[in-house]
Design a protein around this motif. Structure first.
Motif, PDB file in Angstrom:
ATOM      1  N   LEU A 274       0.821  -1.203   0.000  1.00 21.11           N
ATOM      2  CA  LEU A 274       0.000   0.000   0.000  1.00 21.11           C
ATOM      3  C   LEU A 274       0.859   1.259   0.000  1.00 21.11           C
ATOM      4  CD1 LEU A 274      -2.690   1.524   0.226  1.00 21.11           C
ATOM      5  CD2 LEU A 274      -2.592   1.145   2.711  1.00 21.11           C
ATOM      6  N   VAL A 275       1.907   1.275   0.812  1.00 22.75           N
ATOM      7  CA  VAL A 275       2.783   2.452   0.863  1.00 22.75           C
ATOM      8  C   VAL A 275       3.435   2.678  -0.502  1.00 22.75           C
ATOM      9  CG1 VAL A 275       4.858   3.428   1.907  1.00 22.75           C
ATOM     10  CG2 VAL A 275       3.182   2.238   3.343  1.00 22.75           C
ATOM     11  N   ARG A 276       3.895   1.604  -1.113  1.00 19.06           N
ATOM     12  CA  ARG A 276       4.509   1.726  -2.435  1.00 19.06           C
ATOM     13  C   ARG A 276       3.493   2.250  -3.458  1.00 19.06           C
ATOM     14  NH1 ARG A 276       9.019  -0.371  -4.568  1.00 19.06           N
ATOM     15  NH2 ARG A 276       9.310  -1.653  -2.701  1.00 19.06           N
ATOM     16  N   ASP A 320      -5.818  -2.392   8.267  1.00 19.25           N
ATOM     17  CA  ASP A 320      -7.163  -1.945   7.936  1.00 19.25           C
ATOM     18  C   ASP A 320      -7.305  -0.438   8.112  1.00 19.25           C
ATOM     19  OD1 ASP A 320      -9.877  -3.023   7.227  1.00 19.25           O
ATOM     20  OD2 ASP A 320     -10.382  -1.984   9.081  1.00 19.25           O
ATOM     21  N   ALA A 321      -6.761   0.076   9.215  1.00 19.19           N
ATOM     22  CA  ALA A 321      -6.838   1.513   9.468  1.00 19.19           C
ATOM     23  C   ALA A 321      -5.988   2.292   8.473  1.00 19.19           C
ATOM     24  CB  ALA A 321      -6.391   1.806  10.898  1.00 19.19           C
ATOM     25  N   ALA A 322      -4.819   1.764   8.125  1.00 17.12           N
ATOM     26  CA  ALA A 322      -3.950   2.440   7.165  1.00 17.12           C
ATOM     27  C   ALA A 322      -4.630   2.541   5.801  1.00 17.12           C
ATOM     28  CB  ALA A 322      -2.621   1.703   7.047  1.00 17.12           C
ATOM     29  N   TRP A 323      -5.306   1.474   5.401  1.00 10.24           N
ATOM     30  CA  TRP A 323      -6.045   1.525   4.140  1.00 10.24           C
ATOM     31  C   TRP A 323      -7.142   2.596   4.212  1.00 10.24           C
ATOM     32  CZ3 TRP A 323      -6.748   1.398  -0.699  1.00 10.24           C
ATOM     33  CH2 TRP A 323      -8.021   1.304  -1.274  1.00 10.24           C
ATOM     34  N   ALA A 324      -7.850   2.663   5.328  1.00 11.75           N
ATOM     35  CA  ALA A 324      -8.908   3.660   5.465  1.00 11.75           C
ATOM     36  C   ALA A 324      -8.340   5.072   5.351  1.00 11.75           C
ATOM     37  CB  ALA A 324      -9.627   3.482   6.801  1.00 11.75           C
ATOM     38  N   ALA A 325      -7.190   5.309   5.977  1.00 12.10           N
ATOM     39  CA  ALA A 325      -6.590   6.642   5.924  1.00 12.10           C
ATOM     40  C   ALA A 325      -6.166   7.000   4.510  1.00 12.10           C
ATOM     41  CB  ALA A 325      -5.397   6.716   6.869  1.00 12.10           C
ATOM     42  N   SER A 326      -5.483   6.084   3.832  1.00 15.56           N
ATOM     43  CA  SER A 326      -4.992   6.359   2.490  1.00 15.56           C
ATOM     44  C   SER A 326      -6.155   6.539   1.521  1.00 15.56           C
ATOM     45  CB  SER A 326      -4.081   5.220   2.019  1.00 15.56           C
ATOM     46  OG  SER A 326      -3.449   5.537   0.804  1.00 15.56           O
ATOM     47  N   ALA A 327      -7.163   5.680   1.624  1.00 20.21           N
ATOM     48  CA  ALA A 327      -8.322   5.792   0.751  1.00 20.21           C
ATOM     49  C   ALA A 327      -9.098   7.076   1.016  1.00 20.21           C
ATOM     50  CB  ALA A 327      -9.235   4.579   0.935  1.00 20.21           C
TER      51      ALA A 327
END
Length: 402
Positions: A274-276, A320-327
């Motif tokens: 996700l970071v990439r 899960d939280a990181a995906w929510a933040a990025s999205a």
């Protein structure tokens, strides 16, 4: 590892800790994050000059409001009147217990509010944890104090996203395609708090992943992890709603050992992907809002940096939280069209080094350009011209300050 034999980082943090986490009632103090990145990438000699320039963006710590205790912390969560009270609370906690234990207790309590403060609090925590992990046995007082300030900022600005529907994810299952599938909100006017309140749905990602069991607001053990009890969280008028969004019982989100995202190492791999993907996407879509879209990459990277300090059972909810933040950041600032490839900075893998790219960001001086370049260099540990191009593109789009 931080290149800090001179003690520059500790000096800078001590200099900053008389300042509050914000200015003008909302804008984040980026200095602790930027100076950590400068020192880490061999630019320590520039730190005090950079701080001299940034000085006009600093405000004093607000006056204390009321002491926070184990009995009243829930009512203080997400209350910006407590911007001074929360760091004081964490100072006391970190004086009594190892920092890893304090982080383990509070990470799941704070995680539902990952988008709070435009994701700056979690990013600041990620920088603080990275310095403490450099040499966990010999942590310095300024670095522990920085964790107290970072966690305190997150607690004071804690604000969950609104309830979100889950949409089918991309058939490929890739993070890049999942970010591409995020629908921009129809009305992209106003500040980030107004925009986040308009979110309604995200694609499901990673493949077949549920939202893992809600992070607990009780005190988990670093060996056993959090329990599953969770008190109600108060709504805050300054935040984008009072719900944690879709929970573990949402339709179509199986939970259990057969789900790949529930396995810690696979969660870490997904988060790295996700970071990439978010860093690469900045190269082609950062023009939508060059400053704010930085956080679509730096927020999940902050979570990735914290994983080694957390119990492995917290890695899946962290993903899960990181995906929510990025999205979320992607949805509220994404442009309608990608930048044509021929308009991107040209980076020949043999012609420019990561060190040169970071030196360029340091000379540019803007805190967002520095932080995006810091994340791009994490991505570019192996040859990755697109990540370096994203960093150069940030420096080209954001006005220099030095």
């Amino acid at each position: 590892m931080t290149d800090d034999t001179s003690g520059t980082l500790d000096e800078a943090l001590e200099r900053l800790h008389a300042s509050g986490p914000e200015r003008h009632g909302w804008l984040s103090n980026h200095a602790p994050m930027a100076v950590e990145a400068l020192v880490r990438h061999g630019q320590g000699r520039t730190v005090h000059r950079w701080l001299d320039h940034y000085r006009d963006k600093l405000e004093e710590m607000p006056r204390p409001y009321a002491a926070i205790t184990e009995e009243n912390w829930r009512e203080a969560l997400g209350d910006p009147r407590r911007l001074a009270d929360w760091p004081a609370y964490f100072d006391r906690e970190l004086a009594d217990r190892p920092w890893q234990d304090v982080l383990t207790v509070w990470w799941p309590r704070l995680l539902p509010g990952i988008a709070a403060g435009a994701t700056h609090p979690v990013i600041r925590v990620g920088h603080a944890v990275r310095t403490l992990l450099d040499d966990p046995g010999t942590t310095t007082a300024p670095r522990t104090a920085e964790l107290a300030h970072a966690l305190g900022y997150w607690a004071a600005r804690h604000a969950p996203l609104p309830p979100l529907r889950l949409l089918p994810g991309p058939a490929s299952g890739s993070a890049a395609d999942a970010l591409a599938a995020v629908e921009p909100i129809a009305d992209q006017s106003g500040g980030i708090r107004e925009r986040l309140a308009r979110l309604t749905a995200f694609p499901t990602w990673p493949p077949s992943a549920p939202r893992p069991a809600r992070p607990s607001a009780s005190q988990p053990s670093r060996t056993t992890g959090p329990d599953r009890d969770r008190p109600d969280r108060p709504d805050r008028p300054d935040g984008p709603g009072g719900s944690d969004g879709p929970g573990p019982d949402s339709p179509g989100r199986p939970h259990g050992p057969d789900n790949p995202a529930d396995r810690p190492e696979e969660a870490r791999q997904h988060l790295t992907e996700l970071v990439r993907a978010a860093t690469h996407r900045y190269a082609t879509h950062g023009h939508g809002e060059p400053i704010m879209l930085v956080h679509a990459a730096t927020a999940p990277n902050a979570v990735l940096r914290a994983l080694p300090a957390l119990p492995r059972e917290l890695w899946a909810p962290s993903l899960d939280a990181a995906w929510a933040a990025s999205a979320a950041v992607t949805a509220v600032y994404a442009p309608a069209e990608a930048l044509p490839a021929d308009r991107l900075p040209s980076v020949d893998g043999a012609g420019v080094t990561p060190e040169e790219v970071f030196a360029h960001a340091a000379a540019h001086g803007d805190e967002h350009a520095i932080k995006l370049t810091d994340t791009a260099l994490d991505v570019a540990r192996t040859t990755d011209p697109t990540a370096l191009a994203a960093a150069l593109h940030a420096c080209a789009m954001i006005d220099p300050v030095l």
